[in-house]
Design an enzyme around this catalytic site. Structure first.
Site, PDB file in Angstrom:
ATOM      1  N   ARG A  66       0.839  -1.194   0.000  1.00 15.90           N
ATOM      2  CA  ARG A  66       0.000   0.000   0.000  1.00 15.90           C
ATOM      3  C   ARG A  66       0.884   1.258   0.000  1.00 15.90           C
ATOM      4  O   ARG A  66       0.583   2.250  -0.663  1.00 15.90           O
ATOM      5  CB  ARG A  66      -0.873  -0.041   1.261  1.00 15.90           C
ATOM      6  N   MET A  91     -12.686   6.291  -4.340  1.00 14.04           N
ATOM      7  CA  MET A  91     -13.061   5.329  -3.305  1.00 14.04           C
ATOM      8  C   MET A  91     -11.866   4.783  -2.519  1.00 14.04           C
ATOM      9  O   MET A  91     -11.952   3.732  -1.896  1.00 14.04           O
ATOM     10  CB  MET A  91     -13.839   4.156  -3.942  1.00 14.04           C
ATOM     11  N   ASN A 108     -13.392  17.350  -1.202  1.00 15.08           N
ATOM     12  CA  ASN A 108     -14.207  16.162  -1.440  1.00 15.08           C
ATOM     13  C   ASN A 108     -15.661  16.589  -1.522  1.00 15.08           C
ATOM     14  O   ASN A 108     -16.045  17.623  -0.970  1.00 15.08           O
ATOM     15  CB  ASN A 108     -14.023  15.179  -0.272  1.00 15.08           C
ATOM     16  N   HIS A 110     -19.406  15.134  -0.541  1.00 11.70           N
ATOM     17  CA  HIS A 110     -20.106  14.070   0.199  1.00 11.70           C
ATOM     18  C   HIS A 110     -21.614  14.273   0.018  1.00 11.70           C
ATOM     19  O   HIS A 110     -22.108  15.391   0.179  1.00 11.70           O
ATOM     20  CB  HIS A 110     -19.726  14.117   1.686  1.00 11.70           C
ATOM     21  N   ASP A 151     -14.695  12.573   6.498  1.00  8.39           N
ATOM     22  CA  ASP A 151     -15.728  13.618   6.331  1.00  8.39           C
ATOM     23  C   ASP A 151     -15.709  14.640   7.469  1.00  8.39           C
ATOM     24  O   ASP A 151     -16.758  15.179   7.835  1.00  8.39           O
ATOM     25  CB  ASP A 151     -17.137  12.993   6.215  1.00  8.39           C
ATOM     26  N   GLN A 179     -29.026  18.372  -8.197  1.00 14.50           N
ATOM     27  CA  GLN A 179     -29.390  19.673  -7.598  1.00 14.50           C
ATOM     28  C   GLN A 179     -28.302  20.237  -6.689  1.00 14.50           C
ATOM     29  O   GLN A 179     -28.311  21.422  -6.409  1.00 14.50           O
ATOM     30  CB  GLN A 179     -30.697  19.543  -6.812  1.00 14.50           C
TER      31      GLN A 179
HETATM   32  C1  GRF Z   1     -20.992  10.843  -5.672  1.00 16.47           C
HETATM   33  O1  GRF Z   1     -22.221  10.410  -5.161  1.00 16.47           O
HETATM   34  C2  GRF Z   1     -20.234  11.560  -4.597  1.00 16.47           C
HETATM   35  O2  GRF Z   1     -21.069  12.172  -3.675  1.00 16.47           O
HETATM   36  C3  GRF Z   1     -19.476  10.468  -3.931  1.00 16.47           C
HETATM   37  O3  GRF Z   1     -19.164   9.561  -4.964  1.00 16.47           O
HETATM   38  C4  GRF Z   1     -20.093   9.696  -6.027  1.00 16.47           C
HETATM   39  C5  GRF Z   1     -19.292   9.926  -7.270  1.00 16.47           C
HETATM   40  O4  GRF Z   1     -20.040   9.899  -8.430  1.00 16.47           O
HETATM   41  N1  GRF Z   1     -18.352  10.991  -3.190  1.00 16.47           N
HETATM   42  P1  GRF Z   1     -19.373  10.256  -9.825  1.00 16.47           P
HETATM   43  O5  GRF Z   1     -18.242   9.263 -10.067  1.00 16.47           O
HETATM   44  O6  GRF Z   1     -18.869  11.667  -9.756  1.00 16.47           O
HETATM   45  O7  GRF Z   1     -20.460  10.097 -10.854  1.00 16.47           O
END
Ligand code: GRF
Length: 208
Positions: A66, A91, A108, A110, A151, A179
């Site tokens: 890692r 992720m 980030n 969220h 977060d 939205q």
């Molecule tokens: C989104 O729902 C964001 O809130 C979360 O991961 C998702 C990413 O979606 N952190 P995308 O790859 O930008 O379509």
């Protein structure tokens, strides 16, 4: 000029919102220098290619440890002259080595109104499942700086979104993206690009 590296793992709709905001002039004095995915199959890499942006896959599977993976990631970010790292559906847990080097220079998105439905285990559809299980009438999204917690970093922008009768996690997820997420992430980048976001005592101050 703000040089941005966007880190992705999946569909990349937030990346697309940033690309579109730059081309529409809603984000100025900013360029995406590269998009890095940990996942070779991420559709976000195709979005980058279509926009003429360099896309790179750095998969942890290619490294013995890692630590080696994180070293390669940091080197790639550094070598591109990155000013701001944008986590757009990335992720992978960002290691302290990158967080401390890019203090208040990693953002980030969220999909809830922090401090609701956030922290360890709250990602993807789980966030929206928890919001619906609680019966909240309003949810939304939060754009925040990344610190060593999950977060927990200083909040930059938030936007509320109504929860409607009959919502499923998938429907609520989509409404929050449309939205809130796709709006506040580009807005936050524009604010940062123009030096309007300062962090004081763990909170942001946004200047006019
Ligand atoms: C989104 O729902 C964001 O809130 C979360 O991961 C998702 C990413 O979606 N952190 P995308 O790859 O930008 O379509």
């Amino acid at each position: 000029m703000l040089n941005v590296t966007v880190l992705v793992s999946g569909g990349g709709t937030n990346l697309q919102a940033i690309i579109d905001a730059i081309s529409e002039g809603k984000i100025t004095d900013t360029r995406i220098v590269q998009v890095i995915s940990n996942n070779p199959g991420a559709y976000a890499l195709e979005r980058a290619a279509k926009a003429g942006i360099k896309g790179i896959c750095i998969s942890p599977k290619r490294f013995e440890s890692r630590a080696d993976f994180y070293d390669a990631l940091l080197k790639q970010i550094d070598d591109a002259g990155t000013d701001l790292i944008v986590l757009a559906g990335f992720m992978v847990v960002v290691p302290p080595s990158i967080i401390s080097k890019f203090r208040n220079r990693i953002i980030n998105i969220h999909p809830s109104l922090i401090p609701s439905f956030c922290g360890t285990g709250y990602y993807g559809l789980r966030v929206h499942e928890a919001a619906l299980a609680k019966g909240v009438k309003v949810s939304g999204a939060t754009c925040h700086f990344v610190d060593e917690g999950t977060d927990t970093g200083p909040i930059i922008l938030q936007k509320a979104v109504e929860v409607l009768p009959g919502d499923t996690p998938e429907i609520l997820q989509r409404r929050i993206m449309e939205q809130a997420e796709w709006k506040i992430m580009p807005e936050a980048i524009q604010l940062i690009a123009h030096g309007r976001v300062k962090v004081e005592d763990g909170r942001t101050v946004i200047s006019e």
